[in-house]
Design a protein around this motif. Structure first.
Motif, PDB file in Angstrom:
ATOM      1  N   ASP A  29       0.842  -1.186   0.000  1.00 11.85           N
ATOM      2  CA  ASP A  29       0.000   0.000   0.000  1.00 11.85           C
ATOM      3  C   ASP A  29       0.876   1.234   0.000  1.00 11.85           C
ATOM      4  OD1 ASP A  29       0.435   1.055   2.707  1.00 11.85           O
ATOM      5  OD2 ASP A  29      -0.656  -0.725   3.389  1.00 11.85           O
ATOM      6  N   SER A  30       0.230   2.399  -0.054  1.00 14.04           N
ATOM      7  CA  SER A  30       0.991   3.622  -0.277  1.00 14.04           C
ATOM      8  C   SER A  30       1.012   4.522   0.958  1.00 14.04           C
ATOM      9  CB  SER A  30       0.421   4.366  -1.489  1.00 14.04           C
ATOM     10  OG  SER A  30      -0.972   4.523  -1.368  1.00 14.04           O
ATOM     11  N   ARG A  31       0.811   3.936   2.148  1.00 16.74           N
ATOM     12  CA  ARG A  31       0.836   4.791   3.344  1.00 16.74           C
ATOM     13  C   ARG A  31       2.223   5.352   3.614  1.00 16.74           C
ATOM     14  NH1 ARG A  31      -2.434   0.939   7.338  1.00 16.74           N
ATOM     15  NH2 ARG A  31      -1.158  -0.514   6.152  1.00 16.74           N
ATOM     16  N   GLY A  34       4.229   6.919  -2.472  1.00 19.12           N
ATOM     17  CA  GLY A  34       3.835   6.319  -3.728  1.00 19.12           C
ATOM     18  C   GLY A  34       2.339   6.397  -3.941  1.00 19.12           C
ATOM     19  N   LEU A  35       1.853   5.611  -4.887  1.00 18.02           N
ATOM     20  CA  LEU A  35       0.439   5.615  -5.227  1.00 18.02           C
ATOM     21  C   LEU A  35      -0.024   4.184  -5.430  1.00 18.02           C
ATOM     22  CD1 LEU A  35      -2.181   7.195  -6.236  1.00 18.02           C
ATOM     23  CD2 LEU A  35      -1.260   6.855  -8.532  1.00 18.02           C
ATOM     24  N   GLY A  36      -1.101   3.809  -4.730  1.00 14.44           N
ATOM     25  CA  GLY A  36      -1.726   2.532  -5.043  1.00 14.44           C
ATOM     26  C   GLY A  36      -1.574   1.474  -3.988  1.00 14.44           C
ATOM     27  N   SER A  37      -2.285   0.359  -4.220  1.00 14.89           N
ATOM     28  CA  SER A  37      -2.249  -0.759  -3.287  1.00 14.89           C
ATOM     29  C   SER A  37      -2.664  -2.020  -4.016  1.00 14.89           C
ATOM     30  CB  SER A  37      -3.214  -0.508  -2.116  1.00 14.89           C
ATOM     31  OG  SER A  37      -4.545  -0.415  -2.587  1.00 14.89           O
ATOM     32  N   THR A  38      -2.261  -3.141  -3.444  1.00 15.84           N
ATOM     33  CA  THR A  38      -2.785  -4.439  -3.878  1.00 15.84           C
ATOM     34  C   THR A  38      -3.083  -5.198  -2.595  1.00 15.84           C
ATOM     35  OG1 THR A  38      -0.520  -5.273  -3.969  1.00 15.84           O
ATOM     36  CG2 THR A  38      -1.507  -4.616  -6.051  1.00 15.84           C
ATOM     37  N   ALA A  96      -3.394   8.534 -14.505  1.00 19.44           N
ATOM     38  CA  ALA A  96      -4.647   9.306 -14.515  1.00 19.44           C
ATOM     39  C   ALA A  96      -5.839   8.371 -14.279  1.00 19.44           C
ATOM     40  CB  ALA A  96      -4.807  10.046 -15.841  1.00 19.44           C
ATOM     41  N   TYR A  98      -5.702   5.411 -12.804  1.00 21.02           N
ATOM     42  CA  TYR A  98      -5.596   4.809 -11.471  1.00 21.02           C
ATOM     43  C   TYR A  98      -6.087   5.775 -10.388  1.00 21.02           C
ATOM     44  CZ  TYR A  98      -3.954   1.703  -7.843  1.00 21.02           C
ATOM     45  OH  TYR A  98      -3.913   0.845  -6.771  1.00 21.02           O
ATOM     46  N   ARG A  99      -5.674   7.038 -10.495  1.00 23.57           N
ATOM     47  CA  ARG A  99      -6.065   8.030  -9.477  1.00 23.57           C
ATOM     48  C   ARG A  99      -7.580   8.182  -9.382  1.00 23.57           C
ATOM     49  NH1 ARG A  99      -2.254  12.493  -8.511  1.00 23.57           N
ATOM     50  NH2 ARG A  99      -4.031  13.907  -8.484  1.00 23.57           N
TER      51      ARG A  99
ATOM     52  N   GLU B 131     -11.681  14.918 -10.173  1.00 25.45           N
ATOM     53  CA  GLU B 131     -10.723  15.855  -9.577  1.00 25.45           C
ATOM     54  C   GLU B 131     -11.225  17.280  -9.713  1.00 25.45           C
ATOM     55  OE1 GLU B 131      -6.749  14.977 -10.979  1.00 25.45           O
ATOM     56  OE2 GLU B 131      -6.753  13.096  -9.837  1.00 25.45           O
ATOM     57  N   GLU B 159      -7.735   4.870   2.058  1.00 26.26           N
ATOM     58  CA  GLU B 159      -6.534   5.468   2.672  1.00 26.26           C
ATOM     59  C   GLU B 159      -5.286   4.737   2.194  1.00 26.26           C
ATOM     60  OE1 GLU B 159      -7.010   5.054   6.875  1.00 26.26           O
ATOM     61  OE2 GLU B 159      -8.767   6.387   6.952  1.00 26.26           O
ATOM     62  N   ARG B 160      -5.337   3.403   2.239  1.00 30.49           N
ATOM     63  CA  ARG B 160      -4.151   2.625   1.855  1.00 30.49           C
ATOM     64  C   ARG B 160      -3.810   2.829   0.384  1.00 30.49           C
ATOM     65  NH1 ARG B 160      -7.054  -0.799   5.198  1.00 30.49           N
ATOM     66  NH2 ARG B 160      -7.972  -2.023   3.511  1.00 30.49           N
ATOM     67  N   ARG B 161      -4.835   2.939  -0.438  1.00 34.30           N
ATOM     68  CA  ARG B 161      -4.602   3.047  -1.878  1.00 34.30           C
ATOM     69  C   ARG B 161      -4.256   4.458  -2.306  1.00 34.30           C
ATOM     70  NH1 ARG B 161      -7.595  -0.308  -6.433  1.00 34.30           N
ATOM     71  NH2 ARG B 161      -6.248  -1.775  -5.359  1.00 34.30           N
ATOM     72  N   PHE B 162      -4.936   5.442  -1.738  1.00 30.48           N
ATOM     73  CA  PHE B 162      -4.796   6.816  -2.219  1.00 30.48           C
ATOM     74  C   PHE B 162      -4.287   7.742  -1.122  1.00 30.48           C
ATOM     75  CE2 PHE B 162      -8.284   5.033  -4.920  1.00 30.48           C
ATOM     76  CZ  PHE B 162      -7.577   5.018  -6.111  1.00 30.48           C
ATOM     77  N   ALA B 163      -3.318   7.251  -0.342  1.00 33.62           N
ATOM     78  CA  ALA B 163      -2.783   8.064   0.754  1.00 33.62           C
ATOM     79  C   ALA B 163      -2.191   9.372   0.235  1.00 33.62           C
ATOM     80  CB  ALA B 163      -1.727   7.270   1.521  1.00 33.62           C
ATOM     81  N   ALA B 164      -1.680   9.353  -0.996  1.00 38.46           N
ATOM     82  CA  ALA B 164      -1.009  10.547  -1.532  1.00 38.46           C
ATOM     83  C   ALA B 164      -2.007  11.601  -2.009  1.00 38.46           C
ATOM     84  CB  ALA B 164      -0.094  10.145  -2.690  1.00 38.46           C
ATOM     85  N   LEU B 165      -3.265  11.234  -2.185  1.00 34.50           N
ATOM     86  CA  LEU B 165      -4.261  12.196  -2.669  1.00 34.50           C
ATOM     87  C   LEU B 165      -4.966  12.845  -1.482  1.00 34.50           C
ATOM     88  CD1 LEU B 165      -5.981  10.073  -5.500  1.00 34.50           C
ATOM     89  CD2 LEU B 165      -3.816  11.316  -5.576  1.00 34.50           C
TER      90      LEU B 165
END
Lengths: 419, 277
Positions: A29-31, A34-38, A96, A98-99, B131, B159-165
């Motif tokens: 994960d991205s805590r 970075g960006l994203g998780s599985t 883009a 993914y976000r 956005e 949160e885990r996936r988009f912590a940066a946003l």
């Protein structure tokens, strides 16, 4: 050509690859950046009107190709519009999408341009930019070009969650006839190489005490076989799969019913894709992997090396082995219950659990959402005894055969889930 | 003795668990308990707590039961709290009950847990961010309509996936807002409060239309996994009717092209059935 036009061409060119799985990789994960998780479980972010899961941005880097495989929309001699993404365009598009939570990640493949090494290097560059420049933690599936240098395959495995090399056809002879530039021994050699690297990295990571060695394609490798483009029987298809699973430890073999393409080669059947045959092959594949069936047993349910299209392969097997039924729901072993038509692997586990606390009745199966009409002839239970002679009656098959409407609606759910 | 239970919210698992423990210790039968949301009772999520033994010993229950109970508590069925307490009550005299998946109430519990899990999975899958520019930078805002009370429980996934946003998830009953460090929850919102479009949606629709294979049309399979109730919040769904209308013609064109190839006769295989939905 603008980005939208390129995307239309390069997604259209990629849609004959059946896999869209995003499951079974390690958890990230991205805590910490970075960006994203599985999280292990695949996610289908949308479904197309063909019923197939859309989990990944599945595109080609380019649909230009020097190979001339008869079954492929991108073959050198096909009069189709060609396009090519730049590495930067593809990276931006993936991020883009993914976000906005449209996708789990990227499935990147490519036509062969200049040379296998050059093409593989371009594919690896996209994955490298995503992982290293953008800290992308989502799922990446890279199509691997078997003729490319081993160092490139090695780097691909360090960046990707899954790698795949398509065997394309079940027999080497068909491959020679329809894909003259491809070579079965080269394909199998690359699969063997990946299999060794995946197994070694997995073992090293399990045994590591401190610093974890780098992962290598943690979601394993898969492949795809086109069904209906050559004359191979289902028996030949399943034997080929069985060999691939046992020799290379593949996670999945995908079956892709040959689908008419624009400007199709005259060497191929101009028929609608054999969707029902494809569906039966997926069911048979499932029986091999999770139900303890050997290919020869599954084929025994059909005729002349072909699966029965009208009924599913487990029912077909059972109807040819009626002497073993009906089984006592409260005494039969796990292995025996797994062979009862209509009882899935999870249901069998629940029945075994419930048996420890009392006798299981047929009515209990209804609560587990088991299709009673289908299982009843094959089971005895405290509240159920099939009518005498039913299991041997000539009409049993007709009685259990789904209506044609059902058969039409049958859909390969496995596609949606990956492993 | 009649007893009204108050909980902190519609998915307050810890509150339900503490209340159930106290009720069991006090020997209060399920018929004498009224739970929030039952029989149209409203406002009980924040009333005064009845006088129950605190820190009552917790009865041993199977781990699977607890896992399912925690999910089922998020279900919108107003009987969820009572169903679970009834099972605990009866399990005192029937030790195997909570391990019997074929028992009718256990099957209902499993169905509720399954529905909540599916709702969560569909939220992970079908929620779409748009956005928007704000004075503090770009914010990703989504509008989603879950069936059950899952927003708090599923915020962690985002949160885990988009912590940066920086993101906000708006739903009719509850909203979640991530500022890069913590998620805060606020009351429900309206659809009109979410942004109406996003610049990437045209590209996404292009992808959706292009990855679809018209020779394999199976709209009923699509609808089984992506029911129509989700379509109004999915930007790609607007092109589905057009794709369905165009599919047959596109397939016929491709088949016709091949049939017209010189020296070949059309040979339809019997197995080819099944393209039309």
């Amino acid at each position: 050509m603008d980005l939208r036009a390129k995307l239309a061409v390069l997604a259209d060119a990629a849609k004959y690859d059946a896999s869209c799985a995003s499951s079974g990789t390690d958890k990230r994960d991205s805590r910490q950046g970075g960006l994203g998780s599985t999280e292990g479980m695949g996610i289908c972010h949308a479904y197309a009107p063909d019923g197939r899961c859309i989990s990944l941005l599945k595109v080609l880097l380019t649909n230009a190709c020097v190979f001339d495989c008869a079954y492929c929309i991108n073959r050198a001699s096909a009069p189709v519009r060609r396009a090519r993404f730049t590495v930067e365009e593809l990276v931006r598009l993936t991020l883009a999408f993914y976000r906005r939570n449209y996708i789990e990640g990227l499935f990147l493949s490519s036509g062969i341009i200049r040379s296998p090494d050059y093409t593989m290097e371009q594919i690896v560059r996209v994955a490298r930019a995503l992982r290293q420049e953008h800290g992308f933690k989502g799922y990446i599936h890279l199509k691997t070009i078997p003729e490319a240098a081993p160092e490139l395959l090695a780097e691909a495995g360090l960046l990707a969650d899954r790698l795949s090399i398509n065997v394309e056809l079940p027999q080497a002879a068909s491959l020679r006839a329809l894909a003259p530039e491809k070579d079965m021994p080269v394909i199998e050699g690359a699969m063997a190489e990946l299999s060794t690297r995946i197994a070694t990295a997995g073992a090293e990571r399990r045994e590591a005490r401190r610093a974890l060695p780098p992962r290598f394609a943690p979601a394993g490798q898969s492949t795809q076989m086109i069904v209906g483009a050559d004359a191979s029987t289902d028996g030949q298809v399943l034997d080929a799969s069985d060999g691939l699973y046992s020799r290379f430890g593949l996670k999945r073999v995908y079956y892709s019913g040959y689908s008419p393409i624009p400007a199709a080669s005259a060497a191929l059947p101009p028929a609608p894709p054999p969707l029902l045959r494809e569906h039966r092959l997926y069911q048979a594949d499932w029986l091999m992997r999770f139900y303890g069936f050997r290919p020869s047993e599954i084929l025994a349910g059909g005729e002349a090396g072909m699966l029965d299209l009208e009924i599913d392969p487990k029912l077909a097997w059972a109807l040819k082995h009626r002497a073993g039924f009906p089984l006592d729901l409260n005494r039969a072993s796990r292995e025996a219950l797994l062979r009862v038509p209509g009882l899935g692997a999870r249901t069998v586990e629940r029945v075994l659990e419930a048996r420890r606390h009392g006798r299981v009745k047929l009515a209990d199966l209804a609560r587990l959402r088991v299709p009673l009409r289908k299982v009843a002839p094959f089971l005895t239970a405290p509240d159920h005894r099939p009518p005498p002679g039913q299991i041997d009656s000539a009409g049993l098959r007709r009685q259990l055969q789904p209506g044609s409407a059902f058969a039409r609606a049958a859909r390969p759910e496995q596609l949606a889930l990956g492993l | 003795m009649a007893c009204s239970i108050c909980l902190a919210g519609p998915a307050d698992f810890d509150g339900w668990r503490a209340a159930a423990r106290g009720l069991l210790a006090a020997g209060i039968a399920p018929e004498a308990v009224s739970w929030p949301g039952q029989d149209g009772a409203a406002g009980l999520f924040d009333g005064a707590a009845p006088d129950l033994p605190r820190d009552a010993p917790s009865p041993a229950v199977p781990r699977d039961f607890l896992v399912q109970a925690e999910l089922a508590i998020r279900h919108s069925d107003p009987e969820r709290f009572a169903l679970l307490y009834g099972l605990l009550w009866d399990a005192r005299r029937r030790p195997g009950l909570l391990r019997t998946p074929t028992e009718a109430r256990m099957a209902r519990l499993a169905a509720m847990a399954r529905a909540v899990r599916r709702d969560a999975h569909k939220m992970h899958a079908f929620l779409r961010f748009r956005e928007v520019e704000t004075p503090d930078g770009v914010r990703s805002v989504a509008w989603f309509e879950p069936e059950h009370h899952i927003v708090e429980a599923e915020a962690g996934f985002f949160e885990r996936r988009f912590a940066a946003l920086r993101w906000s998830i708006l739903t009719p009953r509850r909203c979640a807002h991530w500022d890069g460090a913590v998620t805060t929850f606020t009351a429900g919102a309206h659809r009109a409060e979410a942004p109406a479009a996003d610049a990437a949606e045209d590209l996404w629709r292009t992808y959706f239309a292009s990855i679809f294979n018209p020779a394999r049309l199976k709209p009923e399979a699509m609808r089984a996994e992506m029911p129509k109730k989700y379509w109004r919040n999915l930007p790609e769904a607007t092109v589905i009717p057009e794709l369905l209308r165009g599919a047959e013609g596109r397939e016929r064109a491709m088949l016709g092209q091949a049939i017209a190839a010189p020296g070949r006769r059309q040979r339809r295989r019997p197995s080819g059935a099944g393209t039309a939905g």
